[in-house]
Design an enzyme around this catalytic site. Structure first.
Site, mmCIF file in Angstrom:
data_model
loop_
_atom_site.group_PDB
_atom_site.id
_atom_site.type_symbol
_atom_site.label_atom_id
_atom_site.label_comp_id
_atom_site.label_asym_id
_atom_site.label_seq_id
_atom_site.Cartn_x
_atom_site.Cartn_y
_atom_site.Cartn_z
ATOM 1 N N GLU A 91 1.123 -1.239 -0.003
ATOM 2 C CA GLU A 91 -0.040 0.068 -0.106
ATOM 3 C C GLU A 91 0.462 1.543 0.168
ATOM 4 O O GLU A 91 1.460 1.461 1.009
ATOM 5 C CB GLU A 91 -0.648 -0.051 1.683
ATOM 6 N N HIS A 142 -7.886 1.354 1.108
ATOM 7 C CA HIS A 142 -7.792 1.193 1.829
ATOM 8 C C HIS A 142 -8.513 2.420 3.670
ATOM 9 O O HIS A 142 -7.978 3.178 4.246
ATOM 10 C CB HIS A 142 -6.619 1.133 3.112
#
Length: 309
Positions: A262, A280
């Site tokens: 990420e 997220h």
């Protein structure tokens, strides 16, 4: 000696104020890096983190006074739990704080895929009118497979049940008969869940046992055209296997809020038209962030009230 707490990531002000009201000394360094944290961690009795800060073995080893680590959120994969256990450091997290927010996002991803909301929106912005092409399907009457049934999973299952979906569940330990009756759900093996579900939603923590638990073998067992939803942790799903299945249309689509890296390092995956992706944001609601901060503070206060510093 007063309790000294270091807040390593941005959290809602409510929790910080609560800690200060209790008389704790609180330092806030929301962008602290690894080297600085290693250097100053010996001064503190507790750390408060979200998902940004990696609490590694080196950091824990240097925490001469550390007695607790508060995680304002659910996942603990950014904390070396074995190192913390060896030093008898208590881990305090708040899985209950974000459960509703993550559950609503999971349902939102399902609805977006089922009705092609993402494609409808992008085409409208291009001046197109794809009314005939964008034929979706009802979630009502479809089978939702829940991998895991914790705080978030239970909420997803309850919402889905109210929408008229059929629920099948798999988890390490069987749910209570009472819970299954409440959800009108069926407890099955992972294999049976994969073969029966129109939509599979992942709700387990990332551990050594769950890394890539949904790989090419598991995806091959899913119904052709089924959807996969992951709002848990990216490493649970093998992204290479998922990419292959989506490109070949073996799977109908995926709703992803989490990724192996990420930000994600596989742009080809998130760029697919049959993938709905978010960065997220499962717990990124005002209410969840406020609750996570407040609950973390209360748990730290309770811990130190019962512990001699």
């Amino acid at each position: 000696m007063s309790v000294k707490i270091l807040v390593c990531d941005p959290i809602d002000a409510e929790g910080v104020e609560r800690l200060k009201q209790e008389g704790f000394s609180v330092d806030i360094k929301p962008e602290i890096g690894r080297d600085e944290l290693i250097r100053i961690v010996p001064e503190y009795d507790a750390l408060v983190v979200r998902s940004r800060t990696e609490v590694t073995r080196d950091i824990i080893r240097q925490g001469k006074r550390l007695k607790a680590i508060g995680r304002a959120g659910a996942g603990l994969d950014n904390i070396d739990l074995q190192a913390a256990k060896e030093k008898q450091i208590t881990i305090l997290n708040t899985p209950e704080a974000s459960a509703d927010s993550v559950a609503e996002l999971a349902i939102g991803l399902m609805l977006t895929l089922a009705r092609g909301i993402n494609l409808a929106d992008s085409s409208m912005k291009k001046g197109e009118w794809l009314k005939k092409e964008l034929e979706g399907f009802l979630l009502k009457g479809k089978t939702l497979g829940m991998i895991g049934l914790g705080n978030i999973g239970m909420r997803v299952a309850r919402i889905a049940r109210e929408m008229g979906m059929n629920i099948v569940v798999t988890k390490r330990t069987p749910p209570s008969p009472e819970l299954l009756e409440t959800l009108k759900a069926e407890f099955v093996t992972l294999g049976e869940l994969l073969t029966r579900s129109d939509i599979v939603s992942v709700h387990v923590p990332l551990t050594h046992e769950t890394v890539k638990m949904i790989g090419s073998r598991e995806i091959s067992m899913m119904k052709k055209g089924a959807f996969l939803i992951n709002t848990s942790r990216g490493g649970i799903v093998d992204e290479d296997a998922l990419l292959d299945a989506l490109k070949s249309r073996r799977l109908g689509g995926a709703g992803l809020d989490v990724y192996e890296s990420e930000p994600p390092k596989k742009p080809e995956l998130v760029e697919l038209p049959n993938v709905v992706c978010t960065p997220h944001i499962g717990a990124q609601t005002r209410e969840a962030q406020r609750a996570a901060s407040a609950l973390t503070a209360e748990k730290i206060i309770e811990f130190f009230k019962s512990t001699k510093v």
